[in-house]
Every structure is written in structure tokens, then in C-alpha cells.
Design an enzyme around this catalytic site. Structure first.
Site, short mmCIF file in Angstrom:
data_model
loop_
_atom_site.label_atom_id
_atom_site.label_comp_id
_atom_site.label_asym_id
_atom_site.label_seq_id
_atom_site.Cartn_x
_atom_site.Cartn_y
_atom_site.Cartn_z
N GLY A 14 0.79 -1.24 0.00
CA GLY A 14 0.00 0.00 0.00
C GLY A 14 0.81 1.28 0.00
O GLY A 14 1.69 1.50 -0.85
N ASP A 34 9.24 -4.06 7.44
CA ASP A 34 7.87 -4.58 7.46
C ASP A 34 7.82 -5.83 8.34
O ASP A 34 8.82 -6.55 8.46
CB ASP A 34 7.39 -4.92 6.05
CG ASP A 34 5.86 -4.91 5.94
OD1 ASP A 34 5.31 -3.92 5.41
OD2 ASP A 34 5.22 -5.87 6.41
N TYR A 150 -8.81 2.55 16.49
CA TYR A 150 -8.11 3.13 15.34
C TYR A 150 -8.16 4.66 15.42
O TYR A 150 -7.14 5.35 15.25
CB TYR A 150 -8.76 2.64 14.04
CG TYR A 150 -8.02 3.05 12.78
CD1 TYR A 150 -6.84 2.42 12.41
CD2 TYR A 150 -8.49 4.08 11.96
CE1 TYR A 150 -6.15 2.80 11.26
CE2 TYR A 150 -7.81 4.46 10.82
CZ TYR A 150 -6.63 3.82 10.47
OH TYR A 150 -5.96 4.20 9.33
N PRO A 186 -4.52 -2.68 0.07
CA PRO A 186 -5.09 -3.92 0.62
C PRO A 186 -5.86 -3.71 1.92
O PRO A 186 -6.79 -4.45 2.22
CB PRO A 186 -3.85 -4.79 0.84
CG PRO A 186 -2.90 -4.33 -0.23
CD PRO A 186 -3.11 -2.84 -0.33
N TRP A 190 -11.10 -4.50 0.44
CA TRP A 190 -12.28 -5.36 0.66
C TRP A 190 -13.53 -4.51 0.91
O TRP A 190 -14.62 -4.86 0.47
CB TRP A 190 -12.04 -6.33 1.82
CG TRP A 190 -11.94 -5.68 3.17
CD1 TRP A 190 -10.80 -5.23 3.78
CD2 TRP A 190 -13.01 -5.40 4.07
NE1 TRP A 190 -11.09 -4.68 5.00
CE2 TRP A 190 -12.45 -4.77 5.22
CE3 TRP A 190 -14.39 -5.61 4.04
CZ2 TRP A 190 -13.21 -4.36 6.30
CZ3 TRP A 190 -15.16 -5.20 5.13
CH2 TRP A 190 -14.57 -4.58 6.24
N1 LIG Z 1 -5.61 2.82 3.17
C1 LIG Z 1 -6.23 3.86 3.70
O1 LIG Z 1 -7.36 4.21 3.29
C2 LIG Z 1 -5.60 4.66 4.80
C3 LIG Z 1 -6.19 5.87 5.16
C4 LIG Z 1 -5.63 6.62 6.16
C5 LIG Z 1 -4.49 6.18 6.79
N2 LIG Z 1 -3.94 5.00 6.44
C6 LIG Z 1 -2.74 4.57 7.16
O2 LIG Z 1 -1.71 4.39 6.22
C7 LIG Z 1 -0.82 3.39 6.71
C8 LIG Z 1 -0.60 2.35 5.62
O3 LIG Z 1 -1.85 1.77 5.31
P1 LIG Z 1 -2.07 0.89 4.00
O4 LIG Z 1 -3.45 1.18 3.57
O5 LIG Z 1 -0.95 1.07 3.08
O6 LIG Z 1 -2.09 -0.57 4.66
P2 LIG Z 1 -1.60 -1.98 4.13
O7 LIG Z 1 -2.34 -2.96 4.95
O8 LIG Z 1 -1.68 -2.05 2.65
O9 LIG Z 1 -0.05 -2.00 4.51
C9 LIG Z 1 0.38 -1.97 5.84
C10 LIG Z 1 1.76 -2.60 5.92
O10 LIG Z 1 2.18 -2.49 7.29
C11 LIG Z 1 2.73 -3.73 7.67
N3 LIG Z 1 2.57 -3.89 9.11
C12 LIG Z 1 1.44 -4.13 9.80
N4 LIG Z 1 1.69 -4.27 11.10
C13 LIG Z 1 3.02 -4.11 11.24
C14 LIG Z 1 3.89 -4.14 12.35
N5 LIG Z 1 3.45 -4.40 13.58
N6 LIG Z 1 5.21 -3.91 12.14
C15 LIG Z 1 5.68 -3.67 10.89
N7 LIG Z 1 4.90 -3.65 9.79
C16 LIG Z 1 3.59 -3.87 9.98
C17 LIG Z 1 1.96 -4.77 6.90
O11 LIG Z 1 2.67 -6.01 6.80
C18 LIG Z 1 1.77 -4.09 5.56
O12 LIG Z 1 2.83 -4.37 4.68
C19 LIG Z 1 -1.45 2.85 7.99
O13 LIG Z 1 -0.85 3.48 9.11
C20 LIG Z 1 -2.89 3.25 7.86
O14 LIG Z 1 -3.52 3.37 9.12
C21 LIG Z 1 -4.46 4.22 5.44
#
Ligand SMILES: NC(=O)c1ccc[n+]([C@@H]2O[C@H](COP(=O)([O-])OP(=O)(O)OC[C@H]3O[C@@H](n4cnc5c(N)ncnc54)[C@H](O)[C@@H]3O)[C@@H](O)[C@H]2O)c1
Length: 245
Positions: A14, A34, A150, A186, A190
């Protein structure tokens, strides 16, 4: 001048993955941290990044990971805290959230960035410069209904960022938080693909679409490469006007 180094957590998917790509394209050497070792390793194959398997919620693992990055790449100029989780469906309204779920979401989303900042700051202080970018969420500014842990964790990230900016600005370190709205990754796919939830979510975004992860990474790149030198302690909202209404 030696090539600058960026450490990115959550690098395997992501927004984190988009940051690895963006920062590599900007000419930085990148350490891809990661919890998923294979996802971190894939960053080496795709972008020549240094893969480091680490759970950001574990103090000892974070300390070792930062040591390894310093040993292998020699410096850390940028730390982008991107790793995050929403928690399971049980991490919902306050009174039904299991304590263990609360603890896990806070541990990864808030304690994780704290531990990474805590580990990289002595090095940044020694070099008299550093850039920290924390990916919070629009949920750190307005509540996401039914997502107590969250929402609280991301509010904490916004304030952690301000605290670091206030404490270290005079010593050459800048810390900013980015608050994305809905991004196609990801984590959210979903929901977006759910025939009921997807259209409901889109209807709440005035701009009528979700963001691409590259749109968030673009701003991380601007902050990291010095294009926004007076941004410090800022909360940068990238949400297609979601929180404007
Ligand atoms: N996708 C959205 O709509 C969105 C919106 C606002 C904020 N965010 C924030 O952006 C960030 C990235 O989200 P994303 O959508 O890319 O998620 P994602 O699930 O696609 O990727 C998250 C990554 O973090 C890794 N990860 C999870 N727990 C971990 C841990 N304990 N230690 C190390 N790595 C870990 C996972 O393996 C994964 O590769 C997050 O902090 C999320 O809260 C996402």
C-alpha cells in the site's frame, strides 16, 4: 555529499510500498521495514531497498532494526512511519472492543511510531538534521464511527508528531503528519469492493473517488526531499474533502 537514506515502515504494501518507490526514484537509499519478511524482501528485488523484517510494536526489534540500517547504510535522514492496522472487526465501538484488540491497535499504530522516532532521534540529533513523516489518518481528526481504537491511535499520532516537532525543531529536525482519507490499498480494498459498503464510502467523499497510494507518497517525497522546508508540526490532510463537510 553522501546519498541520503530513508527508513520506511509498512514498506511491504500500500502506502508504504508507494513511499519506497517514490523515495528510491528521488535518489534516496531506502530501508524497507515490514512485519512481513517476504514483502520487505520484495522491496529489494523491485527497488534495491534494504529489507528489514520487524514488528514496529516491539521495542527490541525496532532498536535492532535501526542499528542494522545505520550499520548497512551509514545514516538515517528520513523516517517515514507508515505501518498500521485497523484491528479486527471486533475493534469496533468502545464498549465492545476487546482490551487485547485495543492494546494491539495502539501498540502498532501509536507505540510503533514512538519507538521508531525514539530510536532514530539520537542519530538525527547527532547529525543535526532529520525528517520524520508519520502517516496518521483523517480518523485522527474526525472519528471513524465504530472504530474506537483506530480513531484514538491516529489522534495520538497527530499529537506525537506535534510533540516531536516542538521539542526538536530548533535542532534541525522536522516532523509532520499526513492524514489520508480513503486510499486504495489492501487495507481498504475489501470495503471498496463490497457491493454495499463501497458505494456508501464513495458517497461520503466530495471528490467522488479514493486516493491512489502514490498520491500520499508524493507528499512524503516532498517533505523528505526538502521541498517543504518550513512544514514542521503540520497536519497535512489528503482526503478529497472528506473532513471538510
Ligand atoms: N488505506 C487507507 O485508506 C488509509 C487511510 C488513512 C491512513 N492509512 C494509514 O496508512 C498506513 C498504511 O496503510 P495501507 O493502507 O498502506 O495498509 P496496508 O495494509 O496495505 O499496509 C500496511 C503494511 O504495514 C505492515 N505492518 C502491519 N503491522 C506491522 C507491524 N506491527 N510492524 C511492521 N509492519 C507492519 C503490513 O505487513 C503491511 O505491509 C497505515 O498506518 C494506515 O492506518 C491508510
Amino acid at each position: 555529499m553522501s546519498q541520503r537514506v530513508a527508513l520506511v515502515t509498512g514498506a511491504g504494501s500500500g502506502i508504504g510500498l508507494a513511499c519506497v518507490e517514490r523515495l528510491s526514484n528521488d535518489g534516496l537509499r531506502v530501508a524497507a521495514l515490514d512485519a512481513d519478511p517476504q514483502a520487505a524482501e520484495a522491496c529489494r528485488t523491485s527497488f534495491g531497498a534494504l529489507p528489514v523484517a520487524v514488528d514496529v510494536s516491539e521495542e527490541g526489534e525496532v532498536a535492532l532494526a535501526v542499528e542494522r540500517v545505520l550499520h548497512e547504510l551509514g545514516q538515517i535522514d528520513v523516517a517515514a512511519n507508515v505501518a498500521g492496522i485497523t484491528g479486527s472487526r471486533a475493534a469496533a465501538e468502545c464498549h465492545v472492543t476487546p482490551v487485547g484488540e485495543w492494546m494491539r491497535v495502539i501498540a502498532v499504530n501509536l507505540t510503533g511510531p514512538f519507538l521508531v522516532c525514539r530510536a532514530v532521534l539520537p542519530h538525527m540529533l547527532a547529525q543535526g538534521a532529520g525528517v520524520i513523516v508519520n502517516i496518521a489518518s483523517v480518523a485522527g481528526l474526525v472519528a471513524f464511527p465504530g472504530r474506537c481504537a483506530y480513531t484514538a491511535s491516529k489522534g495520538g499520532v497527530v499529537q506525537l508528531t506535534r510533540s516531536i516537532a516542538a521539542d526538536y525543531a530548533a535542532r534541525g529536525i522536522r516532523a509532520n503528519a499526513i492524514c489520508p482519507g480513503m486510499v486504495d490499498t489492501p487495507m481498504t480494498r475489501w470495503r471498496l469492493e463490497d457491493p454495499e459498503l463501497g458505494p456508501q464510502m464513495l458517497a461520503r467523499i466530495p471528490q467522488g473517488r479514493v486516493a491512489k497510494p502514490q498520491e500520499i507518497a508524493e507528499v512524503v517525497g516532498l517533505l523528505a526531499t526538502g521541498a517543504m522546508p518550513y512544514a514542521n508540526g503540520s497536519t497535512i490532510v489528503l482526503d478529497g474533502a472528506f473532513s471538510a463537510v
